[in-house]
Design a protein around this motif. Structure first.
Motif, PDB file in Angstrom:
ATOM      1  N   GLY A  32       3.945   1.905   0.475  1.00  0.00           N
ATOM      2  CA  GLY A  32       2.692   1.279   0.906  1.00  0.00           C
ATOM      3  C   GLY A  32       2.560  -0.139   0.378  1.00  0.00           C
ATOM      4  N   ASP A  33       2.879  -0.338  -0.905  1.00  0.00           N
ATOM      5  CA  ASP A  33       2.819  -1.679  -1.495  1.00  0.00           C
ATOM      6  C   ASP A  33       3.768  -2.637  -0.777  1.00  0.00           C
ATOM      7  OD1 ASP A  33       0.967  -0.774  -3.359  1.00  0.00           O
ATOM      8  OD2 ASP A  33       2.447  -0.569  -4.980  1.00  0.00           O
ATOM      9  N   TYR A  34       5.000  -2.160  -0.540  1.00  0.00           N
ATOM     10  CA  TYR A  34       5.988  -3.002   0.147  1.00  0.00           C
ATOM     11  C   TYR A  34       5.502  -3.342   1.555  1.00  0.00           C
ATOM     12  CZ  TYR A  34      10.401  -4.744   1.980  1.00  0.00           C
ATOM     13  OH  TYR A  34      11.358  -5.538   2.546  1.00  0.00           O
ATOM     14  N   CYS A  35       5.008  -2.354   2.270  1.00  0.00           N
ATOM     15  CA  CYS A  35       4.584  -2.579   3.654  1.00  0.00           C
ATOM     16  C   CYS A  35       3.383  -3.515   3.745  1.00  0.00           C
ATOM     17  CB  CYS A  35       4.277  -1.248   4.340  1.00  0.00           C
ATOM     18  SG  CYS A  35       5.764  -0.405   4.915  1.00  0.00           S
ATOM     19  N   ARG A  36       2.487  -3.456   2.771  1.00  0.00           N
ATOM     20  CA  ARG A  36       1.339  -4.365   2.786  1.00  0.00           C
ATOM     21  C   ARG A  36       1.779  -5.816   2.580  1.00  0.00           C
ATOM     22  NH1 ARG A  36      -1.040   0.295   1.131  1.00  0.00           N
ATOM     23  NH2 ARG A  36      -0.552   0.149  -1.079  1.00  0.00           N
ATOM     24  N   THR A  37       2.856  -6.025   1.843  1.00  0.00           N
ATOM     25  CA  THR A  37       3.324  -7.394   1.601  1.00  0.00           C
ATOM     26  C   THR A  37       4.413  -7.836   2.575  1.00  0.00           C
ATOM     27  OG1 THR A  37       4.897  -6.643  -0.086  1.00  0.00           O
ATOM     28  CG2 THR A  37       2.706  -7.340  -0.847  1.00  0.00           C
ATOM     29  N   HIS A  38       4.958  -6.905   3.357  1.00  0.00           N
ATOM     30  CA  HIS A  38       5.993  -7.209   4.352  1.00  0.00           C
ATOM     31  C   HIS A  38       5.637  -6.510   5.673  1.00  0.00           C
ATOM     32  CE1 HIS A  38       8.004  -7.557   0.417  1.00  0.00           C
ATOM     33  NE2 HIS A  38       8.681  -8.540   0.986  1.00  0.00           N
ATOM     34  N   PRO A  39       4.539  -6.888   6.329  1.00  0.00           N
ATOM     35  CA  PRO A  39       4.046  -6.152   7.494  1.00  0.00           C
ATOM     36  C   PRO A  39       4.996  -6.116   8.692  1.00  0.00           C
ATOM     37  CG  PRO A  39       2.818  -8.189   7.200  1.00  0.00           C
ATOM     38  CD  PRO A  39       3.696  -8.026   5.998  1.00  0.00           C
ATOM     39  N   SER A  40       5.873  -7.088   8.829  1.00  0.00           N
ATOM     40  CA  SER A  40       6.776  -7.094   9.987  1.00  0.00           C
ATOM     41  C   SER A  40       8.107  -6.400   9.724  1.00  0.00           C
ATOM     42  CB  SER A  40       7.019  -8.528  10.471  1.00  0.00           C
ATOM     43  OG  SER A  40       7.659  -9.271   9.452  1.00  0.00           O
ATOM     44  N   ALA A  41       8.330  -5.980   8.483  1.00  0.00           N
ATOM     45  CA  ALA A  41       9.572  -5.256   8.161  1.00  0.00           C
ATOM     46  C   ALA A  41       9.573  -3.907   8.871  1.00  0.00           C
ATOM     47  CB  ALA A  41       9.683  -5.042   6.651  1.00  0.00           C
ATOM     48  N   THR A  42      10.759  -3.428   9.211  1.00  0.00           N
ATOM     49  CA  THR A  42      10.827  -2.092   9.786  1.00  0.00           C
ATOM     50  C   THR A  42      10.640  -1.067   8.675  1.00  0.00           C
ATOM     51  OG1 THR A  42      13.216  -1.829   9.517  1.00  0.00           O
ATOM     52  CG2 THR A  42      12.438  -2.833  11.594  1.00  0.00           C
ATOM     53  N   LEU A  43      10.181   0.101   9.058  1.00  0.00           N
ATOM     54  CA  LEU A  43       9.957   1.159   8.084  1.00  0.00           C
ATOM     55  C   LEU A  43      11.259   1.579   7.412  1.00  0.00           C
ATOM     56  CD1 LEU A  43       7.801   2.897   6.819  1.00  0.00           C
ATOM     57  CD2 LEU A  43       8.128   4.538   8.662  1.00  0.00           C
TER      58      LEU A  43
END
Length: 94
Positions: A74-85
């Motif tokens: 969740g932390d990573y995704c909030r700071t890298h919104p365009s990254a793939t899961l």
């Protein structure tokens, strides 16, 4: 243990992705993931945990580890919104 298995089956049957019957996680962005709703997030996290544990030859569900991985993801995704899961998973999960 039987209750846990029943809960997992119920969760699987209760979650229906709104957009598709199949979901290619390599196409899902962090934004898509974070906006997919709590039920879908929980289902995807459980699948990711099981998929990678299976690849390691382990039949273990460690809920504490899963929670820590979910927080890091969740932390990573909030700071890298365009990254793939999938990329996010590879960056933060053990």
């Amino acid at each position: 243990m039987k209750l846990l298995a029943s809960a997992a089956v119920a969760l699987t049957l209760a979650v229906h992705p709104a957009a598709a019957q199949k979901l290619d996680l390599s196409d899902v962005t962090c934004t898509d993931f974070l906006q997919s709703g709590e039920d879908n997030i929980a289902f995807i996290l459980m699948w990711l945990h099981g998929f990678y544990k299976s690849a390691e030859g382990q039949a273990i569900i460690d809920f504490g580890e899963m929670r820590r991985q979910a927080e890091r993801l969740g932390d990573y995704c909030r700071t890298h919104p365009s990254a793939t899961l999938v990329k996010a998973r590879d960056e933060v999960m053990e």
